[in-house]
Design an enzyme around this catalytic site. Structure first.
Site, PDB file in Angstrom:
ATOM      1  N   LYS A  74       0.826  -1.250  -0.371  1.00 35.16           N
ATOM      2  CA  LYS A  74      -0.013   0.030  -0.123  1.00 35.16           C
ATOM      3  C   LYS A  74       0.649   1.289   0.265  1.00 35.16           C
ATOM      4  O   LYS A  74       1.023   2.107  -0.650  1.00 35.16           O
ATOM      5  CB  LYS A  74      -0.876  -0.422   1.175  1.00 35.16           C
ATOM      6  CG  LYS A  74      -2.096   1.363   1.678  1.00 35.16           C
ATOM      7  CD  LYS A  74      -3.231   0.999   2.170  1.00 35.16           C
ATOM      8  CE  LYS A  74      -2.699   0.200   3.454  1.00 35.16           C
ATOM      9  NZ  LYS A  74      -2.137   0.671   4.345  1.00 35.16           N
ATOM     10  N   THR A  76       4.009   0.955  -0.753  1.00 36.02           N
ATOM     11  CA  THR A  76       4.800   1.395  -2.309  1.00 36.02           C
ATOM     12  C   THR A  76       3.953   2.535  -2.975  1.00 36.02           C
ATOM     13  O   THR A  76       4.245   3.442  -4.330  1.00 36.02           O
ATOM     14  CB  THR A  76       5.126  -0.095  -2.597  1.00 36.02           C
ATOM     15  OG1 THR A  76       6.355  -0.421  -1.684  1.00 36.02           O
ATOM     16  CG2 THR A  76       5.855  -0.040  -3.571  1.00 36.02           C
ATOM     17  N   ARG A  97       2.284   9.113   6.954  1.00 33.97           N
ATOM     18  CA  ARG A  97       2.017   8.502   8.265  1.00 33.97           C
ATOM     19  C   ARG A  97       4.171   8.002   8.182  1.00 33.97           C
ATOM     20  O   ARG A  97       4.800   7.629   7.937  1.00 33.97           O
ATOM     21  CB  ARG A  97       1.587   7.321   8.937  1.00 33.97           C
ATOM     22  CG  ARG A  97       0.094   7.766   9.465  1.00 33.97           C
ATOM     23  CD  ARG A  97      -0.484   6.272   9.196  1.00 33.97           C
ATOM     24  NE  ARG A  97      -0.307   5.041   8.848  1.00 33.97           N
ATOM     25  CZ  ARG A  97      -0.014   3.659   9.326  1.00 33.97           C
ATOM     26  NH1 ARG A  97      -0.706   3.602  10.828  1.00 33.97           N
ATOM     27  NH2 ARG A  97      -0.028   3.351   8.239  1.00 33.97           N
ATOM     28  N   LYS A 108       7.931  -5.545  10.430  1.00 32.22           N
ATOM     29  CA  LYS A 108       8.575  -4.878   9.099  1.00 32.22           C
ATOM     30  C   LYS A 108      10.162  -4.340   8.560  1.00 32.22           C
ATOM     31  O   LYS A 108      10.173  -4.284   7.848  1.00 32.22           O
ATOM     32  CB  LYS A 108       8.147  -3.402   8.957  1.00 32.22           C
ATOM     33  CG  LYS A 108       6.408  -3.824   9.292  1.00 32.22           C
ATOM     34  CD  LYS A 108       5.139  -3.047   9.479  1.00 32.22           C
ATOM     35  CE  LYS A 108       5.371  -2.109   7.517  1.00 32.22           C
ATOM     36  NZ  LYS A 108       4.264  -1.006   7.483  1.00 32.22           N
ATOM     37  N   ALA A 276      -3.378   1.563  12.940  1.00 31.04           N
ATOM     38  CA  ALA A 276      -4.879   1.749  12.236  1.00 31.04           C
ATOM     39  C   ALA A 276      -5.486   0.055  12.997  1.00 31.04           C
ATOM     40  O   ALA A 276      -6.890   0.821  13.232  1.00 31.04           O
ATOM     41  CB  ALA A 276      -4.881   1.640  10.798  1.00 31.04           C
ATOM     42  N   PHE A 304      -3.282  -0.184   7.040  1.00 32.63           N
ATOM     43  CA  PHE A 304      -4.468  -1.819   7.150  1.00 32.63           C
ATOM     44  C   PHE A 304      -5.033  -1.477   6.017  1.00 32.63           C
ATOM     45  O   PHE A 304      -5.072  -0.845   5.658  1.00 32.63           O
ATOM     46  CB  PHE A 304      -4.263  -1.926   8.446  1.00 32.63           C
ATOM     47  CG  PHE A 304      -3.332  -2.117   9.505  1.00 32.63           C
ATOM     48  CD1 PHE A 304      -1.699  -3.426   9.355  1.00 32.63           C
ATOM     49  CD2 PHE A 304      -3.200  -2.091  11.379  1.00 32.63           C
ATOM     50  CE1 PHE A 304      -1.289  -3.454   9.782  1.00 32.63           C
ATOM     51  CE2 PHE A 304      -2.068  -1.948  11.290  1.00 32.63           C
ATOM     52  CZ  PHE A 304      -1.120  -2.922  11.283  1.00 32.63           C
ATOM     53  N   PHE A 384       4.005  -8.705  -8.460  1.00 30.29           N
ATOM     54  CA  PHE A 384       4.598  -9.388  -8.529  1.00 30.29           C
ATOM     55  C   PHE A 384       5.318 -10.368  -9.014  1.00 30.29           C
ATOM     56  O   PHE A 384       4.964 -11.217  -9.619  1.00 30.29           O
ATOM     57  CB  PHE A 384       4.386 -10.050  -6.724  1.00 30.29           C
ATOM     58  CG  PHE A 384       4.644  -9.390  -5.480  1.00 30.29           C
ATOM     59  CD1 PHE A 384       5.640 -10.257  -4.344  1.00 30.29           C
ATOM     60  CD2 PHE A 384       3.782  -8.329  -4.993  1.00 30.29           C
ATOM     61  CE1 PHE A 384       4.818  -8.840  -3.480  1.00 30.29           C
ATOM     62  CE2 PHE A 384       3.144  -8.011  -4.290  1.00 30.29           C
ATOM     63  CZ  PHE A 384       3.583  -8.224  -2.648  1.00 30.29           C
ATOM     64  N   TRP A 412       7.649  -0.482  -8.311  1.00 26.76           N
ATOM     65  CA  TRP A 412       8.815  -1.067  -7.038  1.00 26.76           C
ATOM     66  C   TRP A 412       9.862  -1.539  -8.209  1.00 26.76           C
ATOM     67  O   TRP A 412      11.111  -0.581  -7.789  1.00 26.76           O
ATOM     68  CB  TRP A 412       7.961  -2.518  -7.100  1.00 26.76           C
ATOM     69  CG  TRP A 412       9.374  -2.847  -5.831  1.00 26.76           C
ATOM     70  CD1 TRP A 412       8.790  -2.855  -4.300  1.00 26.76           C
ATOM     71  CD2 TRP A 412      10.485  -3.082  -6.192  1.00 26.76           C
ATOM     72  NE1 TRP A 412      10.252  -3.200  -3.772  1.00 26.76           N
ATOM     73  CE2 TRP A 412      11.063  -3.928  -5.134  1.00 26.76           C
ATOM     74  CE3 TRP A 412      11.120  -4.470  -7.240  1.00 26.76           C
ATOM     75  CZ2 TRP A 412      12.646  -4.639  -5.009  1.00 26.76           C
ATOM     76  CZ3 TRP A 412      12.328  -4.603  -6.976  1.00 26.76           C
ATOM     77  CH2 TRP A 412      12.745  -4.750  -5.809  1.00 26.76           C
TER      78      TRP A 412
END
Length: 559
Positions: A74, A76, A97, A108, A276, A304, A384, A412
């Site tokens: 999200k 990215t 954020r 993470k 969140a 989230f 991906f 990405w």
């Protein structure tokens, strides 16, 4: 999709521009900046206040499906979208954020995007940045110290030590601090009492910081924070203890929005950072409103899944800040959809169109929910390696009855070029002017009914199960005049239910609410559902085990 040190290597290999150059893209003069080194700065309120008469740009809300260990991307995607909008000749600013140290050192390892879609300087932003979280932590704990001190020196306010509700904060995952006893060791050390720590991003100070309109509003919100009750049940506030001014003083500089850049030099306002799943999950209202005055498009992210950060953005932040989104982007990946369709993480490398089709139920529910708020929806499919054409076609077929064409994104690997189609889809959705934003419930609805509305309309629960103490507290909140406040549900992020193992799109479940907390300064009521904790613990092998300094003194291990 790759992660880990590759992201850090890409970030280090990309030259950044002086922050004054980034500010100039938004017509922010150098004198409005408070530089923190060469590549980050805060923006002064004198400049911000002078923008009030400008029209607003379009507000694009980026949310996600229910998160999985497979990854959705999200942040990215938000970065890639902002870069692509700017690359297309439009003027866009990103509002995100700030990362918390808890997840950076927990699971993470970082939260600044990945690959060619990152905000920078990566290591700075992921760690101490401009010190905002330290200031919020200090303000929170100053109030805790003043509460204990007030009781020690005679307790003029009549605060019942057994009814002190204010908790300390720390921006580190530490399960041992969830519940403890303070004040032991004799009279000189104060009054023994039960207390505990929340992670800083779940603190009410963080929430008030992110919802405040300006410094005066922040100080007023800090003063309204309830720290406990007297024996007769009446509330005691931070203002009663004369603490709000000192707390606001600690937050004076922190409240100025932070300006950084993406790897493609798009401006990014990175400010505030409530979780969140245990808080309201949105960046500061000040930063978002500033972005709307500076750009034609503001791309902002809610934490989230759309059922958590998205719902709270729309039902808490928007009414509080006077915002109305123009479009919602829902981020998904084929890998994550396969997990929602019943595939184990170890099986995700195998082509499985049937699992994608089954897992699409999760995405479809989020689409329905966002449309229920009156927003046009764009679906961004984050690519991906290993994704197949057959799986993509399975998703297209699943979404066809809902008039959605998923947009494949490769930001990405390719940066803005990989999100060009997404930028055009978002621009078209905004230009269509079909948004008719409306919150889920009216302020006049009783608190328990607001909670029931979220559970039944967003989570598709059959009902809620309120523990008896929670029922009594809601009634007390309403009697004290707080019945108009919105609800902030704290629950697992992995499921529409309170059970993290129920993936996909469960319905007919009951949402168990064990407790409620009044955040009068932030301006909402927190409902604790299931086994959610406001102080996370570290995993068996935290990311901190792999973070360190190399032989040149450079930070390694962030992602």
């Amino acid at each position: 999709m790759s992660t880990g040190n590759i992201d850090l290597e890409i970030a280090r290999a990309t030259p950044l521009r002086p922050i004054a150059d980034i500010a100039a893209r938004l017509a922010i003069p150098a004198e409005a900046l408070e530089p923190y080194g060469r590549t980050k700065a805060k923006i002064g309120f004198d400049f911000i206040d002078g923008l009030a008469a400008r029209p607003n740009g379009a507000l694009v809300l980026v949310v996600g499906i229910s998160p999985t260990p497979a990854g959705e991307g999200k942040t990215t995607t938000s970065i890639g979208l902002a870069d692509a909008l700017n690359a297309s000749g439009r003027r866009a600013v990103l509002c995100l954020r700030e990362p918390s140290l808890g997840p950076c050192f927990g699971q993470k390892g970082g939260a600044t995007g990945g690959g060619r879609a990152q905000i920078a300087p990566m290591a700075d932003i992921n760690l101490h940045f401009t010190g905002d979280f330290h200031a919020i932590t200090a303000a929170n704990n100053l109030l805790a110290a003043m509460i204990d001190n007030h009781v020690y020196w005679g307790n003029e306010a009549g605060l019942d030590p057994r009814r002190i509700t204010w908790r300390r904060a720390l921006d580190v995952n530490d399960r041992s601090l969830r519940a403890l006893v303070a004040g032991l060791g004799g009279v000189a050390n104060g009054t023994p009492l039960e207390t505990g720590f929340d992670i800083t991003v779940a603190s009410e100070v963080m929430a008030a910081f992110c919802l405040a309109a300006d410094r005066a509003d922040l100080q007023a919100r800090l003063g309204r924070m309830i720290v406990g009750a007297r024996r007769d049940g009446s509330f005691v506030t931070a203002s009663d203890l004369k603490a709000a001014g000192a707390m606001a003083a600690l937050l004076r500089e922190a409240l100025m929005p932070n300006l950084v850049q993406t790897l493609e030099h798009s401006p990014a306002l990175v400010h505030g950072g409530p979780f969140a799943n245990i808080a309201h999950g949105c960046n500061s209202a000040i930063a978002t409103r500033l972005g709307l005055k500076l750009a034609d498009f503001v791309v902002t992210e809610a934490g989230f899944g759309a059922d958590l950060g998205g719902e709270k953005f729309l039902d808490i932040k928007c009414p509080s800040a006077g915002l109305a989104p123009d479009c919602a982007v829902i981020v998904a990946s084929l890998r994550a959809l396969k997990m929602h369709g019943g595939r184990a993480r170890a099986e995700l490398g195998r082509e499985d169109p049937a699992a994608v089709a089954a897992g699409a139920a999760n995405l479809i529910r989020h689409i329905e929910n966002m449309r229920g708020f009156g927003l046009p929806v764009v679906v961004a499919l984050n690519h991906f390696p290993g994704d197949t054409g057959a799986e993509f076609e399975a998703l297209r077929e699943a979404l066809a009855p809902h008039a959605i064409e998923p947009v494949r994104c490769t930001h990405w690997a390719e940066g803005s070029a990989g999100a060009a189609a997404l930028a055009e889809a978002v621009a078209a959705a905004v230009a269509g002017k079909t948004a008719r934003f409306r919150p889920l419930y009216a302020p006049a609805l009783p608190l328990a009914e607001k909670l029931r509305t979220i559970a039944t309309k967003i989570y598709r629960a059959a009902d809620i199960a309120l523990a008896a103490p929670a029922q009594k507290r809601l009634a007390a909140f309403e009697e004290a005049g707080f019945g108009h406040l919105p609800i902030c549900v704290a629950k697992t992020q992995y499921s529409f239910s309170a059970d993290p193992t129920l993936l996909g799109a469960p319905s007919g479940h009951v949402l168990p609410v064990r407790d409620v907390r009044l955040a009068a300064g932030a301006g909402f009521v927190v409902a604790l559902a299931g086994e959610i904790m406001t102080m996370p613990g570290l995993p068996r092998h935290p990311a901190a085990e792999h973070i360190g300094l190399d032989e040149r003194g450079e930070i390694v291990g962030l992602s």
